[in-house]
Design a protein around this motif. Structure first.
Motif, PDB file in Angstrom:
ATOM      1  N   HIS A  51      47.333  44.378  28.226  1.00 47.24           N
ATOM      2  CA  HIS A  51      46.632  45.000  27.085  1.00 47.24           C
ATOM      3  C   HIS A  51      47.512  45.960  26.260  1.00 47.24           C
ATOM      4  O   HIS A  51      47.206  47.169  26.183  1.00 47.24           O
ATOM      5  CB  HIS A  51      45.363  45.722  27.555  1.00 47.24           C
ATOM      6  N   HIS A  67      42.842  37.724  33.944  1.00 47.67           N
ATOM      7  CA  HIS A  67      42.794  39.164  34.233  1.00 47.67           C
ATOM      8  C   HIS A  67      41.445  39.499  34.865  1.00 47.67           C
ATOM      9  O   HIS A  67      40.441  39.688  34.167  1.00 47.67           O
ATOM     10  CB  HIS A  67      43.022  39.962  32.945  1.00 47.67           C
ATOM     11  N   ASP A 101      39.674  41.035  31.874  1.00 51.25           N
ATOM     12  CA  ASP A 101      39.774  42.313  32.604  1.00 51.25           C
ATOM     13  C   ASP A 101      38.414  42.637  33.231  1.00 51.25           C
ATOM     14  O   ASP A 101      37.971  43.780  33.220  1.00 51.25           O
ATOM     15  CB  ASP A 101      40.225  43.450  31.673  1.00 51.25           C
ATOM     16  N   HIS A 152      44.368  46.117  41.138  1.00 44.19           N
ATOM     17  CA  HIS A 152      45.327  47.219  41.007  1.00 44.19           C
ATOM     18  C   HIS A 152      46.042  47.458  42.338  1.00 44.19           C
ATOM     19  O   HIS A 152      45.401  47.726  43.363  1.00 44.19           O
ATOM     20  CB  HIS A 152      44.608  48.521  40.628  1.00 44.19           C
TER      21      HIS A 152
HETATM   22 ZN   LIG Z   1      45.042  47.757  32.955  1.00 45.18          ZN
END
Ligand SMILES: [Zn+2]
Ligand SMILES: [Zn+2]
Length: 291
Positions: A189, A6, A241, A38
């Motif tokens: 998540h 991620h 992330d 994204h």
């Molecule tokens: Zn996210």
């Protein structure tokens, strides 16, 4: 032998270029990484080349924003084909909506007495997938706020003057879009959403996995989602992330999963290719493209 699945680059709201991120992956000793920007796969080609040069296995992916029963959830699409036409067509639409949202947010800021221009946000973002973090950075850069937290607290959080709801496709559409691009659909998540009740429906809709390991998951949360994944026979994924530096250090590699979980993912991609009657050259289990 581990993987961080991620990661974001400057092609969305991350601060690293694909090359910087690949170099950090190598330094951190990661065997494999996935790029999950994204609503875009634009960074995948550069990241793939950079990873290949360094002997790090690369997994193309993207993170999509979706909605189910009024809840916002994020889907990670792993091993999707970054050249899939339907995917690219849909992503272009999402990007256009994101750009419109920036205009709306700056209009609301202007109304609230903050003369930030949309153009400043676009110049700072310098990508097709701008988002709230870019508006926050612009607010700090132009001296309207002292910190990113303050920008969110005063203006950008839900219910604050410049908050604009995000465009979301339905969870079913997200899963379908990822599958038709031959990717695996994984709920990101889940601990941040706390909407466990939607999981069985998503499993029925074909969801492939659950991101059990994440920077913002506590040990208890991780355990909880590992159990849910097992119960529904879902793939388990995880990652940091990483959007750049966190408290002065790169976040990449701080959350990672054993490489065998990547092998499970590849097995599922292959199995689906066989069932779907199309065989793809890669990935094949136990035979990583690089390493
Ligand atoms: Zn996210
Ligand atoms: Zn993310």
């Amino acid at each position: 032998m581990s993987a961080d699945l991620h990661l974001h680059t400057c092609f969305s709201d991350g601060t690293y270029t694909p090359e910087e991120l690949a170099a950090l992956a190598k330094q951190t000793g990661l065997r494999a990484v996935a790029l999950t920007d994204h609503d875009t796969v634009e960074g995948c080609a550069r990241m793939a080349a950079a990873c290949q040069a360094l002997g790090v296995e690369f997994i193309p992916a993207a993170e999509l924003t979706a909605e189910v029963c009024g809840h916002e959830i994020h889907f990670l699409g792993y091993f999707l084909d970054p050249e899939n036409e339907t995917l690219l067509h849909e992503l272009a639409k999402f990007q256009e909506v994101r750009q419109g949202r920036i205009h709306e947010m700056t209009a609301r800021l202007n109304q609230a007495g903050v003369p930030l221009k949309a153009e400043s946000v676009f110049a700072l973002a310098n990508c097709r997938s701008p988002g709230r973090p870019h508006v926050a950075r612009a607010l700090v850069q132009e001296g309207f706020c002292d910190t990113l937290d303050q920008a969110f607290e005063r203006f950008l959080r839900k219910g604050k003057p410049a908050w604009v709801p995000k465009f979301k496709i339905s969870a079913m559409e997200a899963i379908r879009l990822i599958h038709q691009a031959r990717g695996l659909a994984v709920m990101a998540h889940p601990g941040l959403n706390r909407t466990d009740e939607v999981i069985p429906g998503l499993v029925q809709a074909g969801m492939d996995g659950l991101e059990c390991f994440h920077t913002k998951h506590s040990t208890n949360m991780t355990e909880h989602y590992l159990q849910i994944a097992e119960q529904h026979n879902l793939l388990v994924t995880g990652g940091s992330d990483c959007h750049g530096l966190n408290k002065g250090k790169p976040l990449i590699g701080t959350v990672k999963v054993p490489y065998r979980l990547v092998e499970r993912m590849k097995e599922k991609v292959l199995q689906r290719a066989v069932e779907g009657g199309f065989l793809i050259a890669q990935p094949s289990p136990g035979n990583p493209t690089t390493s």
